[in-house]
Design an enzyme around this catalytic site. Structure first.
Site, mmCIF file in Angstrom:
data_model
loop_
_atom_site.group_PDB
_atom_site.id
_atom_site.type_symbol
_atom_site.label_atom_id
_atom_site.label_comp_id
_atom_site.label_asym_id
_atom_site.label_seq_id
_atom_site.Cartn_x
_atom_site.Cartn_y
_atom_site.Cartn_z
ATOM 1 N N LYS A 45 0.842 -1.194 0.000
ATOM 2 C CA LYS A 45 0.000 0.000 0.000
ATOM 3 C C LYS A 45 0.879 1.245 0.000
ATOM 4 O O LYS A 45 2.076 1.186 0.264
ATOM 5 C CB LYS A 45 -0.927 -0.003 1.214
ATOM 6 C CG LYS A 45 -0.206 0.045 2.552
ATOM 7 C CD LYS A 45 -1.190 -0.047 3.706
ATOM 8 C CE LYS A 45 -0.455 -0.010 5.041
ATOM 9 N NZ LYS A 45 -1.388 -0.091 6.185
ATOM 10 N N TYR A 277 16.145 25.758 9.651
ATOM 11 C CA TYR A 277 15.059 26.716 9.827
ATOM 12 C C TYR A 277 14.731 26.936 11.306
ATOM 13 O O TYR A 277 14.263 28.000 11.694
ATOM 14 C CB TYR A 277 13.807 26.236 9.102
ATOM 15 C CG TYR A 277 13.904 26.298 7.597
ATOM 16 C CD1 TYR A 277 14.211 27.481 6.950
ATOM 17 C CD2 TYR A 277 13.673 25.170 6.823
ATOM 18 C CE1 TYR A 277 14.295 27.549 5.573
ATOM 19 C CE2 TYR A 277 13.749 25.217 5.447
ATOM 20 C CZ TYR A 277 14.058 26.398 4.821
ATOM 21 O OH TYR A 277 14.138 26.465 3.464
#
Length: 310
Positions: A45, A277
């Site tokens: 999946k 960041y």
């Protein structure tokens, strides 16, 4: 061919190498750890957990996988269009608008009620084909599956319909993903009662499965599954060398994916400059650094070092 390479569209600086030989070796290792005759279904999946459902599915088929498992009809159809001929089980029961798809694309369907079975049989009859059916039993995970009190009637409804072939009986364990060695054992015991009910009614299908990747590393669960009479396992993350929990599957499994990036610049941080960041790692002194063009779009997540939040 050793594998495949995936990356951002048009990118030559960041990519993932997929080692299909490692996938085959992992499958062999898993088979060695299972009782003789156990069927292995590979869970592919979510684009085979990002490894590429088409190439992975074709490779598993070459390696002799007994079948594949996907989440929804669209994923199953994608595999068929990629040339997969092995059995494919779809975990989500078909929506009303999808009832013809299992017959048209030779997909194994999950049912959890007699009403679902009847609707699927009607669509299969119209398509002139027989659909393999797996019945999912509710053992306490999110309330999903057939109530055990209704199981005999549901199995009889499937087995008594020529358009449907009763192929499997299964459940999924939530407790196996927790920190305790006996996590999932109570669910598995409930599944054992359902198996006994099906056996007593003469309606036990050939494929009986409850264990997924994380459960294969829990001796209490593998032992209980053997006593119940499980005949198959569903392996997803483990096939790709992904560890789902501490102590999971003590086998020599190798990662199938290697994420790589080219160095595009070598520079230096001045004191106080930051390299992320979150501004969590200011350089204490002039520090040489190499810049890799690998960011959020490549699967990198922003984690704050302080507090572990993201």
């Amino acid at each position: 061919m050793t594998g495949t390479r995936t990356g951002r569209r048009g990118s030559t600086t960041a990519w993932a190498d997929i080692d299909l030989h490692a996938l085959g070796r992992n499958l062999d290792q898993l088979r060695r750890g299972l009782p003789p005759g156990q069927a292995v279904f590979g869970v592919v999946k979510a684009d085979a957990y990002g490894h590429g459902a088409g190439p992975v599915g074709r490779a598993l088929q070459r390696f002799g996988i007994d079948g594949l498992v996907v989440a929804d009809m669209g994923e199953g159809i994608t595999l068929r269009r990629a040339g997969i001929t092995a059995p494919i089980l779809v975990i989500d029961p078909p929506l009303p608008s999808q009832l013809r798809l299992p017959a048209l694309h030779r997909l194994g369907a999950t049912v959890t009620s007699a009403a679902e079975a009847r609707a699927l049989a009607t669509a299969a009859n119209r398509a002139g084909r027989t659909v393999d059916v797996h019945v999912r039993v509710n053992t306490g995970f999110a309330g999903f599956g057939a109530p055990r009190a209704d199981l005999t009637d549901l199995l009889a409804a499937v087995a008594g319909t020529p358009a449907l072939r009763l192929e499997g009986l299964y459940t999924h364990l939530s407790g196996a993903y927790g920190p305790y060695e006996d996590g999932g054992l109570a669910e598995l015991e409930r599944f054992g009662e359902a198996v006994d009910t099906a056996r007593a009614a003469g309606l036990l299908p050939p494929l009986v499965h409850a264990l997924s990747s994380v459960a294969l590393g829990r001796p209490l669960l593998t032992g209980a599954a053997a006593r119940i009479g499980c005949t198959a396992v569903r392996c997803g993350a483990t096939l790709f060398g992904i560890r789902m929990a501490d102590g999971d599957t003590p086998l020599p499994l190798a990662p199938v994916m290697s994420v790589k990036a080219r160095v595009t610049r070598v520079t230096a941080l001045e004191p106080g400059d930051v390299a992320d960041y979150a501004a969590a790692s200011a350089a204490p002194r002039r520090t040489p650094v190499a810049v890799l063009p690998f960011g959020f779009s490549d699967g990198h997540h922003l984690h704050r070092l302080a507090g572990g939040s993201c």
